[in-house]
Design a protein around this motif. Sequence first.
Motif, PDB file in Angstrom:
ATOM      1  N   ALA A 273       0.826  -1.207   0.000  1.00  0.00           N
ATOM      2  CA  ALA A 273       0.000   0.000   0.000  1.00  0.00           C
ATOM      3  C   ALA A 273       0.864   1.262   0.000  1.00  0.00           C
ATOM      4  O   ALA A 273       0.568   2.230  -0.713  1.00  0.00           O
ATOM      5  N   LEU A 274       1.945   1.275   0.777  1.00  0.00           N
ATOM      6  CA  LEU A 274       2.825   2.442   0.822  1.00  0.00           C
ATOM      7  C   LEU A 274       3.526   2.651  -0.519  1.00  0.00           C
ATOM      8  O   LEU A 274       3.713   3.794  -0.963  1.00  0.00           O
ATOM      9  N   VAL A 275       3.913   1.553  -1.167  1.00  0.00           N
ATOM     10  CA  VAL A 275       4.538   1.666  -2.490  1.00  0.00           C
ATOM     11  C   VAL A 275       3.552   2.252  -3.497  1.00  0.00           C
ATOM     12  O   VAL A 275       3.899   3.127  -4.309  1.00  0.00           O
ATOM     13  N   LEU A 276       2.311   1.791  -3.457  1.00  0.00           N
ATOM     14  CA  LEU A 276       1.291   2.315  -4.370  1.00  0.00           C
ATOM     15  C   LEU A 276       1.016   3.796  -4.105  1.00  0.00           C
ATOM     16  O   LEU A 276       0.875   4.585  -5.037  1.00  0.00           O
ATOM     17  N   ILE A 277       0.946   4.170  -2.816  1.00  0.00           N
ATOM     18  CA  ILE A 277       0.730   5.583  -2.478  1.00  0.00           C
ATOM     19  C   ILE A 277       1.899   6.438  -2.970  1.00  0.00           C
ATOM     20  O   ILE A 277       1.703   7.519  -3.535  1.00  0.00           O
ATOM     21  N   GLY A 278       3.115   5.948  -2.777  1.00  0.00           N
ATOM     22  CA  GLY A 278       4.282   6.676  -3.279  1.00  0.00           C
ATOM     23  C   GLY A 278       4.274   6.805  -4.784  1.00  0.00           C
ATOM     24  O   GLY A 278       4.643   7.854  -5.335  1.00  0.00           O
TER      25      GLY A 278
ATOM     26  N   GLY B 186       3.152  11.286  -9.413  1.00  0.00           N
ATOM     27  CA  GLY B 186       2.598  11.880 -10.614  1.00  0.00           C
ATOM     28  C   GLY B 186       2.114  13.292 -10.388  1.00  0.00           C
ATOM     29  O   GLY B 186       2.190  13.850  -9.281  1.00  0.00           O
ATOM     30  N   LEU B 187       1.614  13.898 -11.447  1.00  0.00           N
ATOM     31  CA  LEU B 187       1.159  15.287 -11.390  1.00  0.00           C
ATOM     32  C   LEU B 187      -0.005  15.454 -10.423  1.00  0.00           C
ATOM     33  O   LEU B 187      -0.021  16.374  -9.594  1.00  0.00           O
ATOM     34  N   ILE B 188      -0.992  14.559 -10.520  1.00  0.00           N
ATOM     35  CA  ILE B 188      -2.156  14.655  -9.645  1.00  0.00           C
ATOM     36  C   ILE B 188      -1.743  14.450  -8.189  1.00  0.00           C
ATOM     37  O   ILE B 188      -2.225  15.142  -7.289  1.00  0.00           O
ATOM     38  N   GLY B 189      -0.842  13.511  -7.963  1.00  0.00           N
ATOM     39  CA  GLY B 189      -0.371  13.261  -6.600  1.00  0.00           C
ATOM     40  C   GLY B 189       0.353  14.448  -6.016  1.00  0.00           C
ATOM     41  O   GLY B 189       0.176  14.789  -4.842  1.00  0.00           O
TER      42      GLY B 189
ATOM     43  N   ARG C  62       0.404  19.159  -2.352  1.00  0.00           N
ATOM     44  CA  ARG C  62       0.490  20.594  -2.108  1.00  0.00           C
ATOM     45  C   ARG C  62      -0.784  21.114  -1.446  1.00  0.00           C
ATOM     46  O   ARG C  62      -0.726  21.954  -0.540  1.00  0.00           O
ATOM     47  N   MET C  63      -1.934  20.615  -1.905  1.00  0.00           N
ATOM     48  CA  MET C  63      -3.189  21.061  -1.317  1.00  0.00           C
ATOM     49  C   MET C  63      -3.295  20.643   0.145  1.00  0.00           C
ATOM     50  O   MET C  63      -3.683  21.431   1.007  1.00  0.00           O
TER      51      MET C  63
END
Length: 213
Positions: free
Chosen positions: A68-73, A78-81, A86-87
């Motif tokens: 799960a941590l690898v997928l979140i990273g 990416g751009l959306i991430g 930032r938000m």
Amino acid sequence: MRLAARLRAYFFAGILIVAPISITFYVAWAVISFVDARVDRLLPPAYNPERFLPFTVPGLGLLLLVVALVLIGWLTAGLIGRLFTRMSDGVLARVPVIRSIYGATKQVFETLLSPERGSFKETVLLQFPREGMWRIGFVTGAVPGDTQKVAEGGLVNVFVPNTPNATAGFLVLVRPADLVKSDLSVEAALKLVVSGGIAVPGSTPPSAGRRPG
């Protein structure tokens, strides 16, 4: 008495062998069990492998957490991430109390996990908390700005760890001229601090004339 002394020596030798191994396995098992118990609660029963197996799978929760941590990273790379990061940083930076905790925690993890630089740059000796009493310290960097004007030659940040809990200690700002560079590696110095001076590495004493760069 000679036999009793020999048996006593064998007994302590057995403790030195068994205790570190046992404690290491116990801590590892406790961490795995802790993570497994929490991840199992989040898994839907229909997708829990233990429902289809006649035995439990130790470490399954830890493995799922790593995935799960690898997928979140991967997603945040990416751009959306990056926009989401930032938000979220902007929102948390506006919340009183939370922003202090979040900012400090994020900075610590960025420092520890940064591949470009180590947490500790070098091992030094300094006289702390008074002259004539030497302590092991680790140079962590320098604070820019007016802080460097306080003393001639500037100041560097030195973390002075406590014994045996090396994660706690003092942050002191010291002139480089007041530090003595040590030949000890960071790992060897940490072992020396944690062991209370018992785990003495086989290295030569530092020269009193050498200064950290």
